[in-house]
Design an enzyme around this catalytic site. Structure first.
Site, PDB file in Angstrom:
ATOM      1  N   HIS A  37       0.822  -1.211   0.000  1.00 19.28           N
ATOM      2  CA  HIS A  37       0.000   0.000   0.000  1.00 19.28           C
ATOM      3  C   HIS A  37       0.856   1.260   0.000  1.00 19.28           C
ATOM      4  O   HIS A  37       0.553   2.220  -0.708  1.00 19.28           O
ATOM      5  CB  HIS A  37      -0.980  -0.004   1.180  1.00 19.28           C
ATOM      6  CG  HIS A  37      -2.247  -0.726   0.882  1.00 19.28           C
ATOM      7  ND1 HIS A  37      -2.345  -2.092   0.911  1.00 19.28           N
ATOM      8  CD2 HIS A  37      -3.456  -0.266   0.504  1.00 19.28           C
ATOM      9  CE1 HIS A  37      -3.578  -2.446   0.586  1.00 19.28           C
ATOM     10  NE2 HIS A  37      -4.278  -1.353   0.329  1.00 19.28           N
ATOM     11  N   LYS A 106     -10.406  -7.175   7.396  1.00 24.07           N
ATOM     12  CA  LYS A 106     -11.219  -7.353   8.603  1.00 24.07           C
ATOM     13  C   LYS A 106     -11.109  -6.102   9.461  1.00 24.07           C
ATOM     14  O   LYS A 106     -10.115  -5.389   9.435  1.00 24.07           O
ATOM     15  CB  LYS A 106     -10.817  -8.606   9.381  1.00 24.07           C
ATOM     16  CG  LYS A 106      -9.493  -8.531  10.089  1.00 24.07           C
ATOM     17  CD  LYS A 106      -9.247  -9.788  10.914  1.00 24.07           C
ATOM     18  CE  LYS A 106      -7.889  -9.655  11.623  1.00 24.07           C
ATOM     19  NZ  LYS A 106      -7.551 -10.844  12.375  1.00 24.07           N
TER      20      LYS A 106
END
Length: 194
Positions: A37, A106
């Site tokens: 990322h 999550k």
């Protein structure tokens, strides 16, 4: 509702999804954790990706899969989601730069990501934590790995071909955020018993 999604996914399809909808994903997804990322968000310009990586209409999975080599091929033994909040700094920029349509993880994400999901026509999907081997069973092929030497195995971008990978929409492109709703209800319930 239950939706069957196949990558690449059109923005119009994603904008139909609402929090609580179940999805079964087929096609190619890419794992991406912290190092990936940070790289994808880059600086003032988008980084150059290998030609084999196609993120437009695609899905990023916050996952550091457990991989082994069998007969010269990579095999996934566990592929559970990792906590997504760590990617909050970068996620919105990655969605905008590459046209990613969904992120699997999550725990949900924050306000910056929620805004980017609305602007870009993307969703956040929750996968069940603690079910890494079950989720790995949905991986039918490891199509490749990128940045293995640079980032290491858990942080590398693994190209995974999946069939009926299960997830639930918990942040949609209309601003719906199931994580936020649960938090508000929990706080109200806590106040009621004090």
């Amino acid at each position: 509702m239950l939706y069957k999604l196949t990558t690449p996914i059109a923005e119009e399809t994603i904008r139909q999804l609402r929090i609580g909808d179940e999805v079964l994903i087929s096609g190619r997804i890419y794992t991406a954790r912290d190092a990936a990322h940070k790289f994808l968000a880059g600086g003032s310009s988008a980084p150059v990706l290998p030609s084999e990586i196609e993120l437009s209409g695609g899905i990023l999975y916050h996952c550091g899969p457990v991989m082994i080599r069998e007969n010269g091929a990579w095999v996934v033994t566990a592929a559970g989601p990792t906590t997504s909040a760590r990617e909050e700094t970068y996620q919105g920029e990655v969605l905008k730069r590459f046209g990613v349509r969904a992120v699997i993880g999550k725990g949900g994400m924050g306000a910056k990501t929620r805004k980017a999901l609305q602007e870009c026509g993307a969703v956040y999907l929750s996968a069940v934590g603690g079910a890494a081997q079950v989720l790995a069973a949905a991986v039918v092929n490891v199509a490749g790995v990128h940045f293995l030497e640079e980032f290491g195995s858990p942080e590398a971008m693994w190209a995974l071909d999946v069939k009926d990978f299960p997830a639930i929409v918990t942040m949609d492109s209309c601003g719906g955020d199931l994580h936020d709703e649960v938090l508000k209800k929990s706080r109200a319930a806590l106040e009621a018993i004090r």
